[in-house]
Motif scaffolding. Structure first.
Motif, short mmCIF file in Angstrom:
data_model
loop_
_atom_site.label_atom_id
_atom_site.label_comp_id
_atom_site.label_asym_id
_atom_site.label_seq_id
_atom_site.Cartn_x
_atom_site.Cartn_y
_atom_site.Cartn_z
N LEU A 125 54.29 23.85 26.52
CA LEU A 125 55.45 24.60 27.00
C LEU A 125 55.12 25.39 28.27
O LEU A 125 54.15 26.15 28.32
N THR A 126 55.94 25.19 29.27
CA THR A 126 55.81 25.93 30.53
C THR A 126 56.73 27.14 30.49
O THR A 126 57.55 27.31 29.57
N ASP A 127 56.63 27.98 31.50
CA ASP A 127 57.54 29.13 31.60
C ASP A 127 58.99 28.67 31.66
O ASP A 127 59.88 29.30 31.08
N ALA A 128 59.22 27.57 32.37
CA ALA A 128 60.59 27.03 32.46
C ALA A 128 61.07 26.55 31.09
O ALA A 128 62.24 26.76 30.72
N ASP A 129 60.19 25.90 30.33
CA ASP A 129 60.55 25.45 28.98
C ASP A 129 60.89 26.64 28.09
O ASP A 129 61.88 26.63 27.36
N LEU A 130 60.04 27.67 28.15
CA LEU A 130 60.27 28.85 27.31
C LEU A 130 61.59 29.53 27.66
O LEU A 130 62.33 29.97 26.78
N ALA A 131 61.89 29.60 28.94
CA ALA A 131 63.16 30.21 29.37
C ALA A 131 64.35 29.40 28.88
O ALA A 131 65.35 29.96 28.41
N GLU A 155 70.78 21.45 19.68
CA GLU A 155 70.41 21.44 21.09
C GLU A 155 69.05 22.11 21.30
O GLU A 155 68.23 21.64 22.09
N PHE A 156 68.82 23.20 20.57
CA PHE A 156 67.54 23.90 20.68
C PHE A 156 66.40 23.00 20.22
O PHE A 156 65.39 22.86 20.92
N TYR A 157 66.55 22.40 19.04
CA TYR A 157 65.47 21.56 18.52
C TYR A 157 65.27 20.30 19.37
O TYR A 157 64.13 19.86 19.57
N PHE A 158 66.35 19.74 19.89
CA PHE A 158 66.23 18.56 20.74
C PHE A 158 65.44 18.91 22.01
O PHE A 158 64.56 18.15 22.43
N ARG A 159 65.73 20.07 22.57
CA ARG A 159 65.01 20.49 23.78
C ARG A 159 63.53 20.71 23.48
O ARG A 159 62.65 20.30 24.25
N TYR A 161 61.67 19.39 20.97
CA TYR A 161 60.97 18.16 20.61
C TYR A 161 60.94 17.14 21.75
O TYR A 161 60.23 16.14 21.66
N SER A 162 61.68 17.41 22.82
CA SER A 162 61.66 16.53 23.99
C SER A 162 60.47 16.79 24.90
O SER A 162 60.13 15.95 25.74
N VAL A 163 59.84 17.94 24.73
CA VAL A 163 58.78 18.35 25.65
C VAL A 163 57.63 17.35 25.74
O VAL A 163 57.15 17.04 26.84
N VAL A 203 57.18 29.90 18.00
CA VAL A 203 57.13 28.94 19.11
C VAL A 203 56.92 29.67 20.43
O VAL A 203 56.09 29.26 21.26
N MET A 204 57.63 30.77 20.63
CA MET A 204 57.51 31.53 21.88
C MET A 204 56.09 32.07 22.06
O MET A 204 55.58 32.17 23.19
#
Length: 275
Positions: A125-131, A155-159, A161-163, A203-204
Motif C-alpha cells: 500500500l502506497t500513500d495514494a492507496d491509503l488515501a 468498492e472498498f474491498y475491491f480497491r 484486493y486490487s492492489v 489495514v491502515m
C-alpha cells in the motif's frame, strides 16, 4: 384463487419490469445477445429480484430479450455452470438457493482467498492507496441506507484486493462475495460496523496478522448466523409445504404463463447485509 392470481401477476410484472430496466442499462456494453442475457440474468439474481427458487422459462425470456431460445438456452447453461442456476428434468432452470450446508465451505474459501490477498496487498500500500481506501471507507460510513452501504463496502474491498494486481485471485474473491451477497439480502444478519472499523484501522496501520484475524473471526461468526437463519427458513418452508399442498398447486397453475415466482418461499427480508 382470483386473489392469488392477482398477487402472482403483480409480482411477475414487477420482476419483468426490473429485468427490462437491467437489460436496457446493460445493452450498450454487450455486442452479442447471449452476453447480454448472461449479464442481465446474473445481475437480476445478485440484485435479488430474481429470488431463490424462481423458475426461468426459456420461451418467456426469449420474449423479454426479443430473441430466439437458442442464446437463452446457452446463457442459462452457463449460469448453471457458475452455480447461480439449477436445472431439473421436465422443469427447466430455476435460481439456485444457497443451502445451509454450503455456507461453511463458501466462507472457508473466502477466508483462504481474502487472507492471501490481504497478505499480498497490505505491504504494497502506497500513500495514494491509503488515501483512496480512507475515502472509500468514510463514504461507506456516511451512508445510512443498508443496501447502499453494502455497495460502498464492496468498492472498498475491491480497491484493497486490487492492489497486488492478481486478476485471477481478484476474480475468485469477487465471485465468492457475489455468491453470498444475494443470500445475505434475504436474511437478518446483524450489522457489525465495529468490526469493519477495526479491520480498516488494522489495514491502515499495516498490521497484517491483526487484519487477517479480524477477517477470519468475523467470517466465522457470520457463517454461523447465516447457516442458522437458512436452516430455520428451510424448516419453515417444508412445514408450509406439508400444510398447504393444495394452495401451492393452485398458485403454480395461476402463475404458469408469466415470469414465475419461485418454488420456494422467500426467506425473511434482510435488515442488514454483512460481508
Amino acid at each position: 384463487r382470483a386473489t392469488q392470481l392477482t398477487t402472482d401477476e403483480q409480482s411477475a410484472t414487477r420482476t419483468e419490469a426490473s429485468l427490462t430496466q437491467v437489460i436496457e442499462r446493460l445493452r450498450p456494453t454487450h455486442v452479442t445477445v447471449q452476453s447480454l442475457v448472461i449479464a442481465a440474468l446474473r445481475q437480476g439474481i445478485l440484485d435479488g429480484f430474481l429470488s431463490p427458487g424462481t423458475r426461468l422459462r426459456q420461451e418467456e425470456l426469449a420474449l423479454v430479450f426479443n430473441t430466439s431460445r437458442i442464446p437463452i438456452r446457452e446463457a442459462l447453461r452457463l449460469l448453471e455452470h457458475e452455480g447461480l442456476l439449477e436445472s431439473e428434468p421436465n422443469r427447466g432452470f430455476s435460481v439456485k438457493p444457497i443451502g445451509a450446508d454450503e455456507i461453511d465451505e463458501i466462507y472457508d474459501l473466502r477466508i483462504v482467498l481474502e487472507s492471501h490477498a490481504l497478505q499480498l496487498a497490505v505491504p504494497l500500500l502506497t500513500d495514494a492507496d491509503l488515501a483512496a481506501l480512507r475515502e472509500l471507507f468514510e463514504a461507506m460510513e456516511a451512508v445510512e441506507n443498508r443496501e447502499e452501504r453494502r455497495v460502498k463496502r464492496e468498492e472498498f474491498y475491491f480497491r484493497l484486493y486490487s492492489v497486488p494486481a492478481r486478476p485471477r485471485l481478484l476474480s475468485l474473491i469477487v465471485t465468492m462475495r457475489r455468491e453470498l451477497a444475494r443470500s445475505l439480502r434475504w436474511y437478518a444478519v446483524p450489522a457489525s460496523e465495529a468490526h469493519h472499523r477495526a479491520f480498516f484501522e488494522a489495514v491502515m496501520q499495516g498490521e497484517v496478522p491483526t487484519a487477517v484475524k479480524l477477517l477470519t473471526t468475523h467470517y466465522r461468526k457470520v457463517a454461523s448466523l447465516l447457516r442458522r437463519f437458512i436452516r430455520e427458513a428451510e424448516l419453515r418452508q417444508r412445514a408450509a409445504a406439508s400444510e398447504q399442498p393444495t394452495a401451492r398447486t393452485a398458485a403454480g397453475r395461476c402463475s404458469g404463463n408469466r415470469l414465475p415466482q419461485g418454488r420456494r418461499q422467500r426467506p425473511p427480508a434482510a435488515h442488514a447485509s454483512e460481508s
